[in-house]
Design an enzyme around this catalytic site. Structure first.
Site, PDB file in Angstrom:
ATOM      1  N   ASN A 223       0.851  -1.192   0.000  1.00 34.32           N
ATOM      2  CA  ASN A 223       0.000   0.000   0.000  1.00 34.32           C
ATOM      3  C   ASN A 223       0.880   1.234   0.000  1.00 34.32           C
ATOM      4  O   ASN A 223       2.103   1.131  -0.001  1.00 34.32           O
ATOM      5  CB  ASN A 223      -0.962  -0.023   1.193  1.00 34.32           C
ATOM      6  CG  ASN A 223      -0.202  -0.076   2.504  1.00 34.32           C
ATOM      7  OD1 ASN A 223       0.536   0.846   2.840  1.00 34.32           O
ATOM      8  ND2 ASN A 223      -0.355  -1.171   3.239  1.00 34.32           N
ATOM      9  N   ASP A 291      -4.239  -6.015   5.060  1.00 33.56           N
ATOM     10  CA  ASP A 291      -5.277  -6.842   5.676  1.00 33.56           C
ATOM     11  C   ASP A 291      -5.238  -8.275   5.157  1.00 33.56           C
ATOM     12  O   ASP A 291      -5.586  -9.205   5.863  1.00 33.56           O
ATOM     13  CB  ASP A 291      -6.662  -6.233   5.390  1.00 33.56           C
ATOM     14  CG  ASP A 291      -6.868  -4.951   6.184  1.00 33.56           C
ATOM     15  OD1 ASP A 291      -6.395  -4.900   7.334  1.00 33.56           O
ATOM     16  OD2 ASP A 291      -7.471  -3.999   5.650  1.00 33.56           O
ATOM     17  N   LYS A 301       8.343 -17.921  -9.780  1.00 34.38           N
ATOM     18  CA  LYS A 301       7.606 -16.856 -10.464  1.00 34.38           C
ATOM     19  C   LYS A 301       6.444 -17.435 -11.271  1.00 34.38           C
ATOM     20  O   LYS A 301       6.634 -18.392 -12.033  1.00 34.38           O
ATOM     21  CB  LYS A 301       8.557 -16.089 -11.381  1.00 34.38           C
ATOM     22  CG  LYS A 301       7.902 -14.899 -12.014  1.00 34.38           C
ATOM     23  CD  LYS A 301       8.832 -14.152 -12.939  1.00 34.38           C
ATOM     24  CE  LYS A 301       8.035 -13.123 -13.717  1.00 34.38           C
ATOM     25  NZ  LYS A 301       8.763 -12.597 -14.861  1.00 34.38           N
ATOM     26  N   PRO A 319      -3.021 -11.642  10.333  1.00 31.64           N
ATOM     27  CA  PRO A 319      -3.329 -11.411  11.747  1.00 31.64           C
ATOM     28  C   PRO A 319      -3.471  -9.919  11.989  1.00 31.64           C
ATOM     29  O   PRO A 319      -2.796  -9.119  11.338  1.00 31.64           O
ATOM     30  CB  PRO A 319      -2.092 -11.960  12.477  1.00 31.64           C
ATOM     31  CG  PRO A 319      -1.004 -11.974  11.450  1.00 31.64           C
ATOM     32  CD  PRO A 319      -1.683 -12.193  10.130  1.00 31.64           C
ATOM     33  N   ASP A 320      -4.357  -9.537  12.885  1.00 32.71           N
ATOM     34  CA  ASP A 320      -4.496  -8.126  13.251  1.00 32.71           C
ATOM     35  C   ASP A 320      -3.573  -7.879  14.449  1.00 32.71           C
ATOM     36  O   ASP A 320      -3.835  -8.358  15.558  1.00 32.71           O
ATOM     37  CB  ASP A 320      -5.957  -7.813  13.582  1.00 32.71           C
ATOM     38  CG  ASP A 320      -6.174  -6.322  13.762  1.00 32.71           C
ATOM     39  OD1 ASP A 320      -5.357  -5.669  14.450  1.00 32.71           O
ATOM     40  OD2 ASP A 320      -7.148  -5.801  13.190  1.00 32.71           O
ATOM     41  N   ILE A 321      -2.517  -7.160  14.220  1.00 32.75           N
ATOM     42  CA  ILE A 321      -1.487  -6.990  15.249  1.00 32.75           C
ATOM     43  C   ILE A 321      -2.035  -6.173  16.424  1.00 32.75           C
ATOM     44  O   ILE A 321      -1.848  -6.520  17.590  1.00 32.75           O
ATOM     45  CB  ILE A 321      -0.237  -6.321  14.642  1.00 32.75           C
ATOM     46  CG1 ILE A 321       0.250  -7.158  13.452  1.00 32.75           C
ATOM     47  CG2 ILE A 321       0.863  -6.160  15.688  1.00 32.75           C
ATOM     48  CD1 ILE A 321       1.283  -6.480  12.587  1.00 32.75           C
ATOM     49  N   PHE A 338      -4.057   3.392  14.890  1.00 33.22           N
ATOM     50  CA  PHE A 338      -4.365   4.411  13.897  1.00 33.22           C
ATOM     51  C   PHE A 338      -5.505   3.892  13.035  1.00 33.22           C
ATOM     52  O   PHE A 338      -5.676   2.676  12.904  1.00 33.22           O
ATOM     53  CB  PHE A 338      -3.140   4.719  13.026  1.00 33.22           C
ATOM     54  CG  PHE A 338      -2.323   5.864  13.574  1.00 33.22           C
ATOM     55  CD1 PHE A 338      -1.694   5.754  14.810  1.00 33.22           C
ATOM     56  CD2 PHE A 338      -2.190   7.048  12.864  1.00 33.22           C
ATOM     57  CE1 PHE A 338      -0.958   6.804  15.333  1.00 33.22           C
ATOM     58  CE2 PHE A 338      -1.456   8.108  13.377  1.00 33.22           C
ATOM     59  CZ  PHE A 338      -0.839   7.984  14.597  1.00 33.22           C
ATOM     60  N   LYS A 352     -13.743   0.885  15.982  1.00 34.19           N
ATOM     61  CA  LYS A 352     -12.454   0.186  16.023  1.00 34.19           C
ATOM     62  C   LYS A 352     -11.874   0.128  17.432  1.00 34.19           C
ATOM     63  O   LYS A 352     -11.227  -0.837  17.816  1.00 34.19           O
ATOM     64  CB  LYS A 352     -11.491   0.940  15.095  1.00 34.19           C
ATOM     65  CG  LYS A 352     -10.442   0.076  14.480  1.00 34.19           C
ATOM     66  CD  LYS A 352      -9.813   0.754  13.285  1.00 34.19           C
ATOM     67  CE  LYS A 352     -10.712   0.635  12.061  1.00 34.19           C
ATOM     68  NZ  LYS A 352     -10.110   1.241  10.872  1.00 34.19           N
ATOM     69  N   LYS A 356     -10.837  -3.544  18.637  1.00 37.62           N
ATOM     70  CA  LYS A 356      -9.417  -3.883  18.715  1.00 37.62           C
ATOM     71  C   LYS A 356      -8.892  -3.901  20.146  1.00 37.62           C
ATOM     72  O   LYS A 356      -7.751  -4.268  20.381  1.00 37.62           O
ATOM     73  CB  LYS A 356      -8.605  -2.876  17.895  1.00 37.62           C
ATOM     74  CG  LYS A 356      -9.075  -2.755  16.463  1.00 37.62           C
ATOM     75  CD  LYS A 356      -7.968  -3.065  15.513  1.00 37.62           C
ATOM     76  CE  LYS A 356      -8.426  -2.825  14.091  1.00 37.62           C
ATOM     77  NZ  LYS A 356      -7.421  -3.238  13.112  1.00 37.62           N
TER      78      LYS A 356
HETATM   79  O1  C5P Z   1      -8.681  -2.130  10.745  1.00 34.41           O
HETATM   80  P1  C5P Z   1      -7.691  -1.123  10.302  1.00 34.41           P
HETATM   81  O2  C5P Z   1      -6.638  -1.671   9.359  1.00 34.41           O
HETATM   82  O3  C5P Z   1      -8.263   0.150   9.775  1.00 34.41           O
HETATM   83  O4  C5P Z   1      -6.933  -0.712  11.654  1.00 34.41           O
HETATM   84  C1  C5P Z   1      -5.881   0.158  11.659  1.00 34.41           C
HETATM   85  C2  C5P Z   1      -5.092  -0.023  12.901  1.00 34.41           C
HETATM   86  O5  C5P Z   1      -4.892  -1.406  13.158  1.00 34.41           O
HETATM   87  C3  C5P Z   1      -3.698   0.557  12.779  1.00 34.41           C
HETATM   88  O6  C5P Z   1      -3.281   0.948  14.061  1.00 34.41           O
HETATM   89  C4  C5P Z   1      -2.913  -0.618  12.270  1.00 34.41           C
HETATM   90  O7  C5P Z   1      -1.530  -0.487  12.605  1.00 34.41           O
HETATM   91  C5  C5P Z   1      -3.548  -1.765  12.975  1.00 34.41           C
HETATM   92  N1  C5P Z   1      -3.541  -3.025  12.234  1.00 34.41           N
HETATM   93  C6  C5P Z   1      -2.768  -4.056  12.688  1.00 34.41           C
HETATM   94  N2  C5P Z   1      -2.798  -5.261  12.029  1.00 34.41           N
HETATM   95  C7  C5P Z   1      -3.572  -5.434  10.953  1.00 34.41           C
HETATM   96  C8  C5P Z   1      -4.368  -4.379  10.484  1.00 34.41           C
HETATM   97  C9  C5P Z   1      -4.328  -3.183  11.138  1.00 34.41           C
HETATM   98  O8  C5P Z   1      -2.069  -3.891  13.660  1.00 34.41           O
HETATM   99  N3  C5P Z   1      -3.567  -6.604  10.342  1.00 34.41           N
END
Ligand code: C5P
Length: 414
Positions: A223, A291, A301, A319-321, A338, A352, A356
């Site tokens: 991105n 995501d 390749k 994974p959502d960190i 953020f 969020k 989160k």
């Molecule tokens: O859900 P979204 O991507 O909008 O959330 C943004 C926040 O979640 C940011 O703080 C980003 O660093 C964190 N994030 C994360 N892991 C992911 C997706 C987002 O830590 N896979």
């Protein structure tokens, strides 16, 4: 309050335009003190410059009288901004190499103030690899460069190398004067957190940048995140005295002073690096984590198969960190996320916050050019409500956020 420019005029045919520049700046209420290099004296006299600046014109490093009246170190520090206009290829080469063999170059080496170079030279000199290499180095050193104009040149050639018009130079000077003071070491604006922002003894974990998710060995999903906001936050936290771990995706930024940096590529690597850095007092998750990643990245390749139909790309969720930390056994005391949104910014941020398990969400509207840009307008969404901050340079947003983090720690230890 009157702002002061130290104007260094180096020797080129465009030096005569420095007189008009002084006039324009004085009309804007900006005080100018001038330094003329030896060769600039062939084009402009100290007398004419002195009349316009209403000040002594400096030039000789070894003039005892000048040195007694005002030492060269003092001269380099009294101004709010140092401007070299015109900046010849020669002075640019000396600056790039740290050469100090006259008053002008000595001042430039001794200064702790922001510097703007306005090059003007023959088109071939401008395009010469040596000049371009030197300019790149100055840029990396944090020197501001106002690019020359194109047009007919005094030497009869046509091309890039003309000194911009005095009005344009003055406009750039005004823009730089409006920025906060600069940090001499990083060359970046010095948005030092206020003395109240003490984070010594604290460990602050910051994530920044994008992640790269491989599709095959040569392709990836990414991105537009530049990492600037996260790096600025890490820098501000370090200045406030914290021990800082910065887990960064692939970016083109240098590591801020006093920051431990861990480079990663993918979201999964980032999660592992974040968990390895725990415990932390605060974690500020600025990274634009992808995501999704390719469900099965190819080891070789991927080739076109000749059918004309592209191979479908199956994705799987990363994974959502932030959420992982929000529910972690070693959850940081303060967890900040953020939220980059293009619409319904604060409503999404509020949702969020709960989802989160974060304490604050810093929401920003990225429908403009925030990603990769220099400024950011954010809303701080907490359980207590929403604070909206005006658009500001990312470094200023970082300093303010770190101040808020320090306040939070100060109030919970009271
Ligand atoms: O859900 P979204 O991507 O909008 O959330 C943004 C926040 O979640 C940011 O703080 C980003 O660093 C964190 N994030 C994360 N892991 C992911 C997706 C987002 O830590 N896979």
């Amino acid at each position: 309050m009157t702002q002061h420019i130290l104007l260094i005029v180096s020797g080129g045919i465009a030096a005569y335009k420095s007189l008009e520049l002084v006039r324009v700046l004085r009309r804007k209420g900006i005080a100018v003190r001038a330094v003329l290099t030896q060769s600039a004296r062939q084009f402009v006299t100290p007398l004419s410059l002195g009349v316009l600046t209403e000040d002594h014109v400096y030039g000789d490093m070894f003039d005892l009288k000048e040195e007694r009246e005002i030492g060269h170190i003092q001269l380099s520090r009294q101004a709010d901004l140092i401007v070299i206009a015109p900046a010849t290829a020669n002075i640019i080469a000396k600056m790039a190499n740290g050469i100090a063999d006259d008053l002008a170059t000595t001042l430039l080496l001794a200064t702790d103030k922001p510097v703007l170079a306005v090059p003007a030279m023959n088109v071939r000199m401008w395009h010469h690899l040596a000049t371009q290499r030197n300019l790149k180095r100055l840029h990396a050193d944090g020197i501001h460069i106002l690019e020359p104009d194109s047009g007919d040149m005094a030497c009869g050639e046509y091309g890039k190398g003309r000194l911009p018009e005095p009005e344009a130079i003055a406009a750039e000077i005004e823009r730089l004067l409006a920025l906060p003071a600069f940090d001499p070491l990083t060359g970046q604006p010095d948005f030092a957190p206020p003395p109240s922002a003490h984070l010594s003894g604290r460990h602050i974990l910051v994530t920044a940048g994008p992640t790269h998710e491989p599709i095959d060995p040569v392709r990836y999903i990414a991105n537009r995140s530049s990492g600037k906001q996260g790096f600025a936050i890490a820098a501000a936290a370090a200045r406030a005295g914290a021990r800082v771990t910065l887990v960064s995706g692939p970016v083109q930024l240098s590591t801020p002073a006093g920051v431990d940096r861990v480079d990663v590529q993918t979201a999964r690597d980032m999660l592992a690096a974040v968990e390895a850095a725990l415990p932390a007092d605060a974690a500020i998750m600025v990274a634009a984590v992808a995501d999704w990643r390719a469900a099965d990245a190819a080891a070789l390749k991927i080739k076109k198969d000749g059918s004309g139909a592209p191979r479908p790309l199956a994705l799987t969720e990363n994974p959502d960190i932030l959420a992982t930390l929000g529910h972690h056994a070693r959850r940081p005391t303060l967890l900040v996320g953020f939220a980059a949104e293009t619409n319904d910014v604060t409503a999404h941020a509020q949702a969020k916050l709960a989802r989160k398990g974060a304490d604050w969400i810093v929401a920003n509207d990225v429908s403009g050019d925030v990603m990769g840009g220099e400024t950011n307008a954010v809303h701080i969404v907490t359980a207590a409500g929403i604070e909206s901050w005006d658009a500001a340079p990312k470094e200023a947003v970082a300093a303010k956020l770190i101040e808020k983090v320090a306040d939070a720690f100060a109030s919970c230890s009271d």
